[in-house]
Design an enzyme around this catalytic site. Structure first.
Site, mmCIF file in Angstrom:
data_model
loop_
_atom_site.group_PDB
_atom_site.id
_atom_site.type_symbol
_atom_site.label_atom_id
_atom_site.label_comp_id
_atom_site.label_asym_id
_atom_site.label_seq_id
_atom_site.Cartn_x
_atom_site.Cartn_y
_atom_site.Cartn_z
ATOM 1 N N VAL A 1 -3.353 -7.046 20.770
ATOM 2 C CA VAL A 1 -2.910 -7.883 19.623
ATOM 3 C C VAL A 1 -2.776 -7.280 18.398
ATOM 4 O O VAL A 1 -2.471 -7.714 17.199
ATOM 5 C CB VAL A 1 -3.879 -9.109 19.428
ATOM 6 C CG1 VAL A 1 -3.759 -9.949 20.737
ATOM 7 C CG2 VAL A 1 -5.112 -8.878 19.043
ATOM 8 N N PRO B 1 -10.691 6.642 31.257
ATOM 9 C CA PRO B 1 -12.027 7.460 31.536
ATOM 10 C C PRO B 1 -12.849 7.091 32.614
ATOM 11 O O PRO B 1 -13.549 7.955 33.165
ATOM 12 C CB PRO B 1 -12.689 7.350 30.225
ATOM 13 C CG PRO B 1 -11.946 6.742 29.180
ATOM 14 C CD PRO B 1 -10.610 6.068 29.840
ATOM 15 N N GLU B 2 -12.775 5.817 32.892
ATOM 16 C CA GLU B 2 -13.507 5.295 34.096
ATOM 17 C C GLU B 2 -12.667 4.609 35.216
ATOM 18 O O GLU B 2 -11.308 4.556 34.775
ATOM 19 C CB GLU B 2 -14.251 4.045 33.378
ATOM 20 C CG GLU B 2 -15.406 4.317 32.563
ATOM 21 C CD GLU B 2 -15.983 3.288 31.826
ATOM 22 O OE1 GLU B 2 -16.710 3.442 30.609
ATOM 23 O OE2 GLU B 2 -15.772 2.085 32.170
ATOM 24 N N THR C 1 -7.060 -0.139 30.359
ATOM 25 C CA THR C 1 -7.366 -1.464 30.739
ATOM 26 C C THR C 1 -8.522 -1.355 31.977
ATOM 27 O O THR C 1 -7.970 -0.828 32.799
ATOM 28 C CB THR C 1 -6.125 -2.458 31.006
ATOM 29 O OG1 THR C 1 -6.810 -3.730 31.168
ATOM 30 C CG2 THR C 1 -5.293 -1.996 32.116
ATOM 31 N N HIS D 1 -0.903 -11.446 25.141
ATOM 32 C CA HIS D 1 -2.003 -12.103 24.426
ATOM 33 C C HIS D 1 -1.553 -12.577 23.074
ATOM 34 O O HIS D 1 -2.665 -12.742 22.302
ATOM 35 C CB HIS D 1 -3.210 -11.364 24.532
ATOM 36 C CG HIS D 1 -3.535 -11.160 26.300
ATOM 37 N ND1 HIS D 1 -4.694 -10.328 26.715
ATOM 38 C CD2 HIS D 1 -3.042 -11.846 27.323
ATOM 39 C CE1 HIS D 1 -4.708 -10.398 27.942
ATOM 40 N NE2 HIS D 1 -3.673 -11.344 28.284
ATOM 41 N N CYS E 1 2.518 -28.437 7.239
ATOM 42 C CA CYS E 1 1.846 -29.954 7.765
ATOM 43 C C CYS E 1 0.244 -29.707 7.112
ATOM 44 O O CYS E 1 -0.334 -30.860 6.924
ATOM 45 C CB CYS E 1 2.095 -30.237 9.062
ATOM 46 S SG CYS E 1 0.764 -29.388 10.220
ATOM 47 N N CYS F 1 0.166 -22.991 13.719
ATOM 48 C CA CYS F 1 -0.209 -24.459 13.268
ATOM 49 C C CYS F 1 -1.014 -24.998 14.432
ATOM 50 O O CYS F 1 -0.246 -25.042 15.555
ATOM 51 C CB CYS F 1 0.559 -25.005 12.409
ATOM 52 S SG CYS F 1 -0.130 -26.683 12.051
HETATM 53 N N1 APR Z 1 -8.743 5.833 26.356
HETATM 54 C C1 APR Z 1 -8.171 5.105 27.654
HETATM 55 N N2 APR Z 1 -9.251 3.963 27.871
HETATM 56 C C2 APR Z 1 -10.177 3.792 27.301
HETATM 57 C C3 APR Z 1 -10.772 4.931 26.240
HETATM 58 C C4 APR Z 1 -9.881 5.763 25.850
HETATM 59 N N3 APR Z 1 -10.275 6.521 24.751
HETATM 60 N N4 APR Z 1 -11.988 4.140 25.961
HETATM 61 C C5 APR Z 1 -12.266 3.203 26.857
HETATM 62 N N5 APR Z 1 -11.076 3.042 27.467
HETATM 63 C C6 APR Z 1 -11.050 2.002 28.841
HETATM 64 C C7 APR Z 1 -12.443 1.482 29.284
HETATM 65 O O1 APR Z 1 -12.935 2.416 30.370
HETATM 66 C C8 APR Z 1 -11.873 0.125 30.067
HETATM 67 O O2 APR Z 1 -11.363 0.098 31.215
HETATM 68 O O3 APR Z 1 -10.278 0.916 28.268
HETATM 69 C C9 APR Z 1 -10.522 -0.474 29.033
HETATM 70 C C10 APR Z 1 -10.923 -1.259 27.961
HETATM 71 O O4 APR Z 1 -11.304 -2.587 28.898
HETATM 72 P P1 APR Z 1 -11.563 -3.764 27.884
HETATM 73 O O5 APR Z 1 -12.534 -3.846 26.924
HETATM 74 O O6 APR Z 1 -11.851 -4.715 29.276
HETATM 75 O O7 APR Z 1 -10.126 -4.234 27.355
HETATM 76 P P2 APR Z 1 -8.918 -4.730 28.224
HETATM 77 O O8 APR Z 1 -8.737 -4.396 29.776
HETATM 78 O O9 APR Z 1 -7.756 -4.703 27.236
HETATM 79 O O10 APR Z 1 -9.249 -6.493 27.960
HETATM 80 C C11 APR Z 1 -8.324 -7.379 28.705
HETATM 81 O O11 APR Z 1 -9.718 -9.236 27.891
HETATM 82 O O12 APR Z 1 -10.921 -9.901 26.230
HETATM 83 C C12 APR Z 1 -9.768 -10.123 26.691
HETATM 84 O O13 APR Z 1 -7.593 -10.786 25.608
HETATM 85 C C13 APR Z 1 -8.735 -9.568 25.777
HETATM 86 O O14 APR Z 1 -6.604 -8.503 26.013
HETATM 87 C C14 APR Z 1 -8.053 -8.382 26.386
HETATM 88 C C15 APR Z 1 -8.422 -8.609 27.859
#
Ligand code: APR
Length: 232
Positions: A87, A198-199, A172, A103, A134, A111
């Site tokens: 966002v 990275p994971e 993600t 999102h 409003c 509103c």
């Molecule tokens: N580069 C790439 N990925 C990274 C980095 C980096 N430097 N650092 C962390 N990550 C990865 C993590 O390993 C993880 O898999 O980014 C991911 C972040 O995951 P989340 O924190 O769960 O974020 P996201 O997947 O965007 O969450 C989805 O959940 O809370 C709600 O609405 C919110 O849009 C969000 C949604």
């Protein structure tokens, strides 16, 4: 080449914006249900607004990083769409135009009564803000847990998942539906799935290419891999 990139909080991590889950994430020490649900908002709008204003403050100091910039560059060289769960608006600030915000956007208010939306850049003013039309309570125009996603954005995202020849998944955790379903749909329609994280995540298991790296360096590798495929 028809490319779709699904991005999450990880792509903005190197811009200084915490992710949600994992060490140092927004959800660390906080339960999402206490801040990112309609129930939490109507129970204590000021508390929820304080949290969003804190996030806006962090985001206002952030700049798009190399990963955002590479996607903006690729948009000029390929048929590329971004579907973001973020966002923060950093894709647009990097120059990307074809961006679907699944999102919502933290810089837009809505509103709670008449449904009007308006841009609200810059630092938060008096909280909780009120609708200029409003006078009812205003909320961030973002999707909270338990809420449905914007219909148009969701429909377009599913269409793009079927259209893509290459489906990138950058930063993600793949834990939140329906966004997390998109790479599986793309794979089912024959797309090459490439994951940068990275994971290891559930999407890595279906990836033709899994780049276990940060978004900035990982996207450099993606760009190189796709560059020799030539622009479409
Ligand atoms: N580069 C790439 N990925 C990274 C980095 C980096 N430097 N650092 C962390 N990550 C990865 C993590 O390993 C993880 O898999 O980014 C991911 C972040 O995951 P989340 O924190 O769960 O974020 P996201 O997947 O965007 O969450 C989805 O959940 O809370 C709600 O609405 C919110 O849009 C969000 C949604």
């Amino acid at each position: 080449m028809k490319i779709v990139a699904l991005t999450g909080a990880g792509i903005s991590r190197e811009s200084g914006i915490p992710t949600f889950r994992g060490r140092g994430g927004f959800w660390e020490g906080t339960r999402p249900e206490e801040l990112a649900t309609p129930r939490a908002f109507f129970r204590d709008p000021e508390k929820v607004w304080r949290w969003y204003c804190w996030r806006r403050e962090i985001i206002s100091r952030a700049r798009p990083n190399r990963a955002h910039e590479i996607l903006a560059k690729m948009e000029r060289e390929h048929q590329l769409w971004i579907i973001t769960q973020n966002v923060d608006g950093l894709h647009q600030r990097a120059g990307s135009r074809r961006v679907i915000e699944l999102h919502g956007n933290i810089w837009r208010l809505k509103c709670t009564s008449c449904g009007r939306t308006w841009e609200d850049p810059g630092a938060c003013g008096k909280i909780p803000p009120r609708c200029p039309r409003c006078g009812a309570l205003a909320r961030p125009d973002v999707v909270w847990f338990g809420e449905s996603l914007p219909t148009q954005a969701l429909r377009k995202s599913f269409e793009l998942a079927e259209w893509a020849e290459v489906f990138l998944v950058v930063g993600t955790s793949g834990l939140v539906q329906p966004a997390a379903e998109l790479p599986f749909i793309a794979k089912g329609f024959g797309a090459r799935v490439m994951v940068v994280n990275p994971e290891r995540t559930p999407h890595a298991d279906i990836a033709e290419v899994f780049i276990q790296d940060k978004a900035t360096s990982g996207m450099e590798k993606v760009y190189e891999l796709l560059q020799n495929k030539g622009p479409s």
